[in-house]
Design a protein around this motif. Structure first.
Motif, PDB file in Angstrom:
ATOM      1  N   PRO A 171       0.851  -1.196   0.000  1.00 38.55           N
ATOM      2  CA  PRO A 171       0.000   0.000   0.000  1.00 38.55           C
ATOM      3  C   PRO A 171       0.885   1.244   0.000  1.00 38.55           C
TER       4      PRO A 171
ATOM      5  N   GLY B 134       1.645  -5.574   4.410  1.00 38.13           N
ATOM      6  CA  GLY B 134       0.390  -5.755   3.677  1.00 38.13           C
ATOM      7  C   GLY B 134       0.577  -5.730   2.179  1.00 38.13           C
TER       8      GLY B 134
ATOM      9  N   SER C 236      -4.707 -18.376   0.697  1.00 34.55           N
ATOM     10  CA  SER C 236      -5.110 -19.375   1.687  1.00 34.55           C
ATOM     11  C   SER C 236      -5.290 -20.744   1.036  1.00 34.55           C
TER      12      SER C 236
ATOM     13  N   GLU D  69      -8.260 -20.771  -1.143  1.00 40.21           N
ATOM     14  CA  GLU D  69      -8.063 -20.084  -2.427  1.00 40.21           C
ATOM     15  C   GLU D  69      -7.280 -20.966  -3.392  1.00 40.21           C
TER      16      GLU D  69
ATOM     17  N   MET E 238     -12.099 -15.302   3.450  1.00 41.03           N
ATOM     18  CA  MET E 238     -11.145 -14.918   2.418  1.00 41.03           C
ATOM     19  C   MET E 238     -11.012 -13.409   2.498  1.00 41.03           C
TER      20      MET E 238
ATOM     21  N   HIS F 245      -8.810  -9.975   1.581  1.00 38.86           N
ATOM     22  CA  HIS F 245      -7.759  -9.237   0.873  1.00 38.86           C
ATOM     23  C   HIS F 245      -8.204  -7.782   0.784  1.00 38.86           C
TER      24      HIS F 245
ATOM     25  N   GLN G 169      -6.182  -5.117   1.522  1.00 35.56           N
ATOM     26  CA  GLN G 169      -5.111  -4.147   1.315  1.00 35.56           C
ATOM     27  C   GLN G 169      -5.376  -3.379   0.010  1.00 35.56           C
ATOM     28  N   PRO G 170      -5.132  -2.078   0.030  1.00 40.23           N
ATOM     29  CA  PRO G 170      -5.353  -1.295  -1.202  1.00 40.23           C
ATOM     30  C   PRO G 170      -4.188  -1.455  -2.166  1.00 40.23           C
TER      31      PRO G 170
END
Lengths: 457, 457
Positions: free
Chosen positions: A340, A408, A430, A433, B173, B175, B177-178
């Motif tokens: 980020p 992140g 994960s 996933e 699940m 995710h 984060q930008p």
């Protein structure tokens, strides 16, 4: 099936010129890290022949590795036996549609040719990256390419309206209509984008076009910290919005290397440097003036604005030559990472001391696309010669990636996974996933013939 | 498990206030076409409780239907037994991140509240549609919502940076984060976007923000043919690029209805009408002048430019009241379709005579977002009262959809499939594609508990 038998069988549906006599040059990747092997290298000249090839290989359980311009950086297009399917001969610009602002091309069209076809129609195809003179659209899609204009126009994923894909069993999935809205079931298009040739052979694509920039202003700004560069980015986005097309970060060390290599003087003295482009699709005389005023008002006075196209190109040359200038110092361990934007400074501040503690002499060249959070974080060990540096790669990667993940971030921003990073996938996705990815792969490619051992761990 | 047993079991992990006493209002869709049934209606107030709920239902094979603001137009959020999971209490704005130009919100946040949170931070969240005062972000993502600003900012799919999803088995699940670039394996995010609650429960999202417009100019242009409207669109995109934010098409008949209903005079006389917005994120005094000059130069002289905010709102009221004005004439059979922009005229020219041949009295109200090729093609039969019109729905749909498909279009542009159109899916997706969709569904939801009988045929 021996290589000779295979070539004979392929000759049933491919012409002599479509079966490459000396395939060796196609088996080595651009960075010369991997040398693959193949029983046949083919270049079909029609989608139907790609279908025939896949039907044949599906039936006989023969491995297939698709390849475009062979400019990938993660070894995804290096084969390990079977057929190397090079798409270079599928290189037509199929159509340009101004009402829908779209262009439809074969997958083997070279990126630069697509840019030129768009320009000839008075439009912009904005994807732009170092290898644009040889990389191909299919490969750009397969690895979701990024490059210099992501801040404004997004990655390849954002530029694809429709795909034509030959599936592992030879079936065709074709959706090339330029539809800007379409919500009919799960979006399978996005599975193929970024799948690195493991789910299907992309043979064609419909891509978005944009208006051409009429005015471009370029500035080089020196700052003392990355936080100041991020502050400038935030201010610029509030003030100039989508006009902010590129926002690149360069460290003092990276600039010093490139400046000597390029025989160009350093534009300003500072610890960190920002190179930014503003473009406007409506001609506007006062954009440079607005930019200068804004930088001054916001306290970014250690800056130069390009006053001519030559000055502009020189500033960009300094940015573009960083990789080449660094290559002179020896082989490096490169990282294609993103965090980020708000945490880029934290990442750089934490990762460097950790690397220096582990490798006393390590040199770090930091540069990249701060506007979208991605960095080329390149490291080299001055005492270590040539490819010997790669013996330290796992240890360096482990340190860098741990810090990326702690911030992140992602270990693969714009080059993909290929065979370089697939063992890292379980750290960033994960079990559920990866199980879903495997289910998708198994449904489309039950015999695992298509680019096996790439992308998935 | 009886409804009473189920509620008792749920009380083990949900508080009294999270189990809705009178769930009836949640079981009827906005258009009042479908009345569902449920053994329990729940409104968990945390992601952990959504996980607990899904673990419980997964273990016991209990059906779950997720629901946001219940503004969907295809019946996707109407339950058929089991648990109705309403997300309204997950309604926090979690964070705004200016460096990354991103906002992270709970799925149950109302769209308008997200717009307001962005505005409070000096940014724009551009998704805008009629139900924005009550629809929720999770629903917008689940059906890939479109609306008025797609031409410039894309659909919801283009605005999502990251997702948090509770999977059917209760796994998470996440995710959020930008990250603006991330290519680590197949892109699963895009499977959930547009999945209409059949693959997982979206509980949170990180969304893109943009600079706020500083200047807006609005024009109403009369043209004689759709081809002329498309020509204007193409010219405008070449000249004003991303400043062209909305480009709406309205037929004379639609305008006549709305004008009477709205008690506003018709801006210009013409067969077809275009309402367009130009916005600029950099304040610019001369944008209106540039627009007026351009329309004149290009020969579009039958036009008015809004000279005040009131005039601007009146022009938009004419557009927005079309649906309401038409409702007074009786129930209508609506179509949410899109075709390539270059073929909109062909579609309209061919479809109307076919409908009129089959239904002598049929009235057709054509309007929509020409800028992205999507049309609200609404038909009604003046002699047929109330919901009786729906007995003709299949026949009307068949005619309309055949013409849409013949023009390379889609039968679902921005409202989704739900339970209204899933029988049509095999016409627009191949067997291989539907098999892949089923494989994805089976992997994530092996007991088929999540919104069964929606989306897939």
């Amino acid at each position: 099936m021996t290589g000779q038998d295979l070539k004979q069988a392929l000759a049933a549906f491919l012409s002599e010129s479509e079966i490459v006599a000396d395939g060796q040059p196609f088996l080595i990747d651009q960075r010369r890290r991997y040398t693959g092997k193949a029983d046949a290298v083919v270049q079909p000249d029609s989608v139907e022949k790609v279908q025939a090839l896949m039907r044949f290989c599906f039936e006989h359980g023969i491995a297939v590795t698709p390849q475009g311009g062979n400019t990938g950086l993660c070894g995804a297009a290096v084969p390990d036996g079977g057929v190397l399917l090079n798409l270079s001969r599928l290189n037509r610009i199929r159509s340009v549609d101004l009402a829908d602002n779209a262009i439809t091309v074969d997958a083997g069209a070279v990126l630069q040719n697509v840019q030129q076809a768009a320009a000839a129609a008075g439009r912009l195809f904005p994807l732009s990256l170092a290898s644009e003179g040889s990389c191909q659209i299919g490969g750009n899609i397969a690895c979701n390419a990024g490059g210099l204009n992501v801040l404004r126009y997004g990655t390849m994923r954002d530029l694809v309206l429709g795909l034509e894909v030959v599936l592992p069993d030879g079936g065709l999935m074709s959706h090339l209509q330029p539809l800007h809205k379409n919500t009919t079931g799960y979006d399978l298009r996005h599975l193929f984008i970024g799948s690195e040739g493991t789910l299907g052979i992309i043979t064609g694509a419909t891509l978005k076009l944009f208006a051409q920039p009429q005015t471009t202003e370029t500035a080089w700004v020196g700052v003392e910290t990355i936080e100041q560069a991020v502050r400038l980015l935030t201010l610029m986005q509030g003030r100039f919005a989508e006009r902010l097309c590129s926002f690149e970060l360069v460290s003092r060390f990276a600039l010093t290397l490139s400046s000597a290599f390029s025989r160009l003087s350093v534009p300003v003295e500072a610890e960190w440097h920002v190179l930014l482009d503003l473009t406007d699709s409506v001609a506007r005389d006062d954009l440079g003036e607005l930019l200068a005023e804004f930088l001054f008002e916001c306290g970014f006075e250690n800056a130069v604005l390009a006053q001519s196209e030559t000055e502009r190109l020189n500033l960009w040359t300094l940015r573009e030559n960083i990789s080449a200038s660094q290559r002179q110092l020896g082989a490096s361990i490169k990282h294609d990472i993103a965090v980020p934007i708000a945490r880029v400074a934290e990442f750089v501040d934490r990762c460097a001391p950790a690397l220096q503690a582990a490798f006393a002499d390590i040199q770090i060249v930091v540069f990249g696309h701060l506007g979208d959070g991605s960095l080329h974080y390149n490291t080299f060990l001055p005492e270590v010669l040539g490819n010997e540096v790669y013996q330290y790669e796992d240890a360096v990667n482990a340190l860098v990636y741990e810090h990326v993940l702690a911030c992140g971030g992602t270990i693969a921003a714009e080059h993909g996974i290929g065979q370089v990073k697939n063992q890292w996938l379980p750290r960033v996705r994960s079990e559920a996933e990866i199980a879903l990815m495997r289910a998708v792969k198994a449904q489309l490619d039950p015999h695992n013939i298509l680019n096996a051992n790439k992308l998935l761990p």
